[in-house]
Design a protein around this motif. Structure first.
Motif, PDB file in Angstrom:
ATOM      1  N   TRP A  16      42.038  10.445 -26.003  1.00 28.61           N
ATOM      2  CA  TRP A  16      42.471  11.776 -26.420  1.00 28.61           C
ATOM      3  C   TRP A  16      41.264  12.583 -26.889  1.00 28.61           C
ATOM      4  O   TRP A  16      40.475  12.109 -27.703  1.00 28.61           O
ATOM      5  CB  TRP A  16      43.452  11.666 -27.598  1.00 28.61           C
ATOM      6  CG  TRP A  16      44.728  10.966 -27.279  1.00 28.61           C
ATOM      7  CD1 TRP A  16      44.902   9.613 -27.153  1.00 28.61           C
ATOM      8  CD2 TRP A  16      46.007  11.553 -27.036  1.00 28.61           C
ATOM      9  NE1 TRP A  16      46.213   9.332 -26.855  1.00 28.61           N
ATOM     10  CE2 TRP A  16      46.919  10.507 -26.775  1.00 28.61           C
ATOM     11  CE3 TRP A  16      46.482  12.874 -27.027  1.00 28.61           C
ATOM     12  CZ2 TRP A  16      48.257  10.729 -26.508  1.00 28.61           C
ATOM     13  CZ3 TRP A  16      47.812  13.103 -26.755  1.00 28.61           C
ATOM     14  CH2 TRP A  16      48.697  12.040 -26.501  1.00 28.61           C
TER      15      TRP A  16
ATOM     16  N   GLU B 261      43.175  17.850 -27.557  1.00 26.82           N
ATOM     17  CA  GLU B 261      44.535  17.317 -27.353  1.00 26.82           C
ATOM     18  C   GLU B 261      45.184  16.927 -28.679  1.00 26.82           C
ATOM     19  O   GLU B 261      46.381  17.159 -28.881  1.00 26.82           O
ATOM     20  CB  GLU B 261      44.486  16.100 -26.425  1.00 26.82           C
ATOM     21  CG  GLU B 261      44.180  16.473 -24.984  1.00 26.82           C
ATOM     22  CD  GLU B 261      43.946  15.237 -24.137  1.00 26.82           C
ATOM     23  OE1 GLU B 261      44.900  14.752 -23.517  1.00 26.82           O
ATOM     24  OE2 GLU B 261      42.801  14.752 -24.108  1.00 26.82           O
TER      25      GLU B 261
ATOM     26  N   LYS C 252      47.584  18.754 -18.697  1.00 26.10           N
ATOM     27  CA  LYS C 252      47.748  18.234 -20.056  1.00 26.10           C
ATOM     28  C   LYS C 252      48.824  19.021 -20.821  1.00 26.10           C
ATOM     29  O   LYS C 252      49.556  18.449 -21.628  1.00 26.10           O
ATOM     30  CB  LYS C 252      46.419  18.271 -20.802  1.00 26.10           C
ATOM     31  CG  LYS C 252      45.455  17.180 -20.321  1.00 26.10           C
ATOM     32  CD  LYS C 252      44.119  17.266 -21.007  1.00 26.10           C
ATOM     33  CE  LYS C 252      43.090  16.317 -20.422  1.00 26.10           C
ATOM     34  NZ  LYS C 252      43.344  14.908 -20.678  1.00 26.10           N
TER      35      LYS C 252
END
Lengths: 496, 110
Positions: A87, A91, A486
């Motif tokens: 990550w 994010e 994402k």
């Protein structure tokens, strides 16, 4: 739908505020009933849920919990690995923003467009990562605004003050100092300076070292041997730090998790101030730098305003009072005023004149005709703190005969030594053959009110030119495709 | 008085390499100045430097010169602490510690 929304995506706490119909901003609580949400994410494994906020901070397993991700937003190589998935800081931040958006939307309606605050010294990557995080969370970023600017906007609105204001914003992870001028409804930023990794969490870590040392002296054993226990003691030190803002002395007992005994910790406010003294000296140097940048003396500042939880430390107030000869004033709730100011900024941005956050220029060999000295330098075209919008041009010469391709490095940073600036891009321009050296090349940088920078290179002889948007595209920046993918993935996650 | 000749870092470095063969070509960063500093550091000693040495403060300097030097260094390394280059960031942290120590020594504690 909430029209004017501001978000303070903080190192330790995040908050969302909106502008009420009466023109005053208000903090919107999360669904846990808290006005501010701890910027902590716990990756729960059994139910595949991402817990954000107090539940994550208080109950999560340390090796599956992410604290203070904001401190890594400017690091292109930083990744958190959980269950073999990596990550990025953007994010993780997107998970925090998702909770804020979802929880607060239930109270104020849909949130589509927001102003997000960032530390004044956030670099290009950190700013881009913040925008990417918001987009992944389903929000468009109307503007990024420097945290002390937002706080000052709130202070000016709330207190109705005029004149030169210095905002000292010492938060969980960063220190920002901004000087601005308020005249009627108009606000003009004079300078904004920031220091990275200088805030309350640094003080907590220093206290943790002091605790560990006292424990070792009393028991001969280490205070912690794993991250879980270290976290637990760190929380204790944070509590002690807060107590020392109210009391002169704190007594505590601590133990490790190996049954090596209990140690009694005796801590005084004076002792704590000694531990953090050098960090506070750094903050003084940043204030001095801001005054130098604005070409002002301390006596020319009308109001000194405190923002950020770490300004509750009494020594901070003492130092500033000594510097300015006046007691600094608190910006209401020092933890909330950045978010409140961001909501106001969303409405009033046209009345707020900002400055360039960084210097932009290029690399050039500079000859001093008087001394005969030559030096490879960062040649600044637009200096930091120039009021925006603005456009500046510098004319350079080519260095070689028959130079066919002109290469212009784009630098970000004010230092004249090229070692101390970032090269964030390059423009190449093909020019006609068979020309002698010394042909003039004009390099123009423009900076618009949305803090977008453009660079234009013009070969004055041939008229050939090339213009690009200046923006960091190096490691750590997500491509548009990655961002879409994402964002879609994030919408499928359970975030509580 | 000043003449500015456009250079890119890679160009200036390749010029330097040609002139001072047989040194290996450096990476994209740092620039010429830092190469010479690094070479100097490597040839002199590996003993850790005192804060004054790091800040280039000499005993003969007047207080206002020391103050000016510390201000320049603080501005430089505070900015470097936000660099995109991790090595530059780590160096900046060390330098900021040294700058504060020198300040406290010459101008007293806050």
């Amino acid at each position: 739908m909430a029209e004017y929304v501001g978000i303070d995506l903080g190192t330790t706490l995040s908050g969302l505020a909106y502008l009420k119909p009466d023109g005053n901003p208000e903090i919107v609580p999360n669904s846990d009933g808290e006005r501010l949400t701890p910027s902590v994410v716990f990756f729960e494994g059994h139910e595949d849920v991402k817990l954000v906020g107090s539940a994550a901070r208080d109950g999560g397993e340390p090796d599956r919990t992410v604290f203070q991700i904001k401190r890594h937003m400017d690091d292109p190589d930083y990744l958190v690995e959980i269950d073999r998935k990596k990550w990025s800081p953007a994010e993780i931040s997107a998970l925090i923003l998702s909770k804020l958006k979802r929880d607060c939307s239930k109270i104020i309606g849909d949130i589509n467009e927001v102003v997000i605050t960032v530390p004044a010294n956030f670099n290009e990557l950190a700013r881009k990562s913040t925008i990417a995080a918001a987009e992944m969370a389903g929000m468009k970023v109307k503007r990024l605004v420097n945290e002390p600017t937002a706080a000052a906007v709130y202070y000016a609105h709330n207190q109705g003050v005029q004149g030169r204001i210095l905002v000292y914003d010492l938060g969980g992870g960063t220190l920002d100092v901004t000087i601005l001028n308020v005249e009627g409804d108009n606000i003009r930023i004079l300078t904004s300076e920031g220091a990275r990794h200088l805030g309350g969490s640094n003080f907590d870590e220093m206290l943790l070292d002091a605790y560990a040392e006292q424990y070792r002296q009393q028991t001969g054993a280490p205070l912690f041997s794993d991250e879980r226990h270290r976290r637990r003691v760190l929380q204790t030190t944070e509590d002690a730090k807060k107590m020392l803002s109210k009391l002169q002395r704190v007594n505590d007992t601590v133990a490790n998790d190996k049954n090596d005994g209990i140690a009694r910790i005796d801590l005084t406010r004076v002792g704590f101030e000694k531990i953090i003294r050098q960090m506070l000296t750094r903050t003084v140097m940043l204030v001095e730098q801001a005054l130098d940048s604005a070409k002002l003396k301390a006596s020319e500042i009308d109001h000194v305003v405190l923002v950020g939880g770490s300004t509750r430390i009494p020594k901070v107030k003492v130092i500033l009072e000594k510097m300015f000869g006046q007691a600094p004033k608190s910006c209401g709730n020092v933890d909330e005023c950045v978010a409140l100011g961001a909501a106001l900024f969303a409405k009033k941005s046209a009345r707020i004149q900002e400055v360039c956050n960084a210097s932009y220029g290029t690399v050039a060999m500079v000859y001093n005709a008087r001394t005969g000295e030559e030096k490879l330098m960062n040649s600044v075209v637009i200096p930091k703190n120039t009021p925006i919008p603005c456009s500046r041009t510098q004319v350079y010469q080519t260095s070689e005969d028959n130079e066919r391709v002109i290469e212009v490095d784009i630098t970000q940073g004010e230092d004249e030594d090229a070692k101390f600036v970032d090269i964030i891009g390059r423009i190449t321009l093909e020019v006609p053959p068979n020309r002698p050296k010394g042909c003039e090349i004009a390099v123009t940088f423009s900076y618009d009110e949305n803090q977008r920078v453009r660079a234009l290179v013009v070969d004055k002889q041939s008229g050939r030119s090339r213009e690009v948007a200046v923006s960091y595209k190096g490691a750590g920046v997500l491509s548009d495709e990655d961002l879409k993918r994402k964002s879609a993935h994030l919408r499928t996650m359970r975030i509580e | 008085m000043f003449k500015k000749i456009l250079q890119s870092l890679s160009k200036s470095q390749s010029a330097k390499t040609k002139a001072t063969k047989p040194q290996p070509a450096p990476l994209a960063k740092p620039a010429a100045a830092s190469q010479s500093q690094a070479a100097k550091a490597a040839s002199v000693s590996t003993t850790p430097k005192k804060p004054e040495e790091l800040c280039e403060i000499t005993p003969k300097m007047a207080k206002d010169q020391i103050q000016a030097q510390l201000k320049l260094l603080y501005r430089r390394y505070n900015r470097s602490a936000s660099s995109l280059d991790p090595k530059t960031r780590a160096e900046a942290d060390r330098m900021l510690d040294a700058i504060v120590q020198v300040r406290e020594k010459y101008f007293g504690e806050i």
